[in-house]
Design a protein around this motif. Structure first.
Motif, PDB file in Angstrom:
ATOM      1  N   ASN A   1      73.946  28.140  41.973  1.00 28.12           N
ATOM      2  CA  ASN A   1      75.226  27.650  41.418  1.00 28.12           C
ATOM      3  C   ASN A   1      75.373  26.266  42.402  1.00 28.12           C
ATOM      4  O   ASN A   1      76.423  25.344  41.802  1.00 28.12           O
ATOM      5  CB  ASN A   1      75.969  28.575  42.361  1.00 28.12           C
TER       6      ASN A   1
ATOM      7  N   ASN B   1      69.798  33.763  37.155  1.00 24.85           N
ATOM      8  CA  ASN B   1      70.752  32.757  37.418  1.00 24.85           C
ATOM      9  C   ASN B   1      71.098  31.276  37.090  1.00 24.85           C
ATOM     10  O   ASN B   1      71.453  30.755  36.587  1.00 24.85           O
ATOM     11  CB  ASN B   1      71.129  32.606  38.815  1.00 24.85           C
TER      12      ASN B   1
ATOM     13  N   ARG C   1      72.657  29.384  34.082  1.00 26.61           N
ATOM     14  CA  ARG C   1      73.385  27.819  34.005  1.00 26.61           C
ATOM     15  C   ARG C   1      73.011  26.654  33.101  1.00 26.61           C
ATOM     16  O   ARG C   1      73.519  26.051  32.849  1.00 26.61           O
ATOM     17  CB  ARG C   1      72.494  27.494  35.787  1.00 26.61           C
TER      18      ARG C   1
ATOM     19  N   GLN D   1      74.339  27.840  30.002  1.00 28.40           N
ATOM     20  CA  GLN D   1      75.609  26.794  30.584  1.00 28.40           C
ATOM     21  C   GLN D   1      75.624  25.642  30.011  1.00 28.40           C
ATOM     22  O   GLN D   1      76.869  24.941  28.944  1.00 28.40           O
ATOM     23  CB  GLN D   1      76.570  26.838  31.667  1.00 28.40           C
TER      24      GLN D   1
END
Length: 160
Positions: free
Chosen positions: A9, A50, A54, A57
């Motif tokens: 993140n 993950n 990302r 997105q």
């Protein structure tokens, strides 16, 4: 697990910066902004899960790529009994996790063999290659928002 999520993140993605962090290689194909080249044992499985979320997105799709290697998938004494996944198995597992969680749909699967120069041999060796192109599902954004809300609620509960 939380450390992996936080690391992904906190990545800032620019022209290949995160791809380099994920092990993207050189060559013209290595510069795709939505490609993740997976290597075995360098990063945990959920780092790639993950990171793929990302990338979806940002780019609406992600290409997972891996080369097969000679000794991957074997268990060594220094692994303390842990099975070492091949990079190809990791790519397939990441794709299946994303699909089974309703986040991704398969757009294309490509397999091939590539010649790789081996310094210990006089001639190149052939290695298997897989590329899986995944796209967002219609519910991707909704599911990601719900997961973010759950994380925030859990963090708030831990602090109180």
């Amino acid at each position: 697990m939380e450390e992996v999520t936080e690391a992904v993140n906190s990545l800032s993605i620019s022209d290949g910066g995160a791809a380099a962090a994920a092990g993207a290689g050189g060559g013209a194909e290595g510069h795709k902004k939505n490609r993740i080249q997976v290597s075995n044992t360098k990063k945990p499985l959920f780092f790639y899960v993950n990171l793929a979320k990302r990338y979806m997105q940002l780019h609406n799709e992600v290409e997972l790529s891996a080369l097969g290697m000679g000794d991957q998938g074997r268990v060594y004494p220094w692994d303390r009994g842990n099975f070492v996944f091949s990079a190809i198995a990791t790519v397939v597992t990441v794709a299946e996790i994303l699909k089974n969680n309703g986040l991704a749909v398969e757009k294309k699967i490509m397999t091939s063999t590539v010649d790789v120069k081996d310094e210990t041999r006089s001639r190149p060796i052939q290695k298997a290659k897989i590329e899986i192109l995944l796209g967002k599902t219609e519910k991707f954004d909704e599911l990601m928002a719900a997961a973010a809300e759950e994380r925030e609620a859990a963090e708030a509960e831990e602090q109180s």
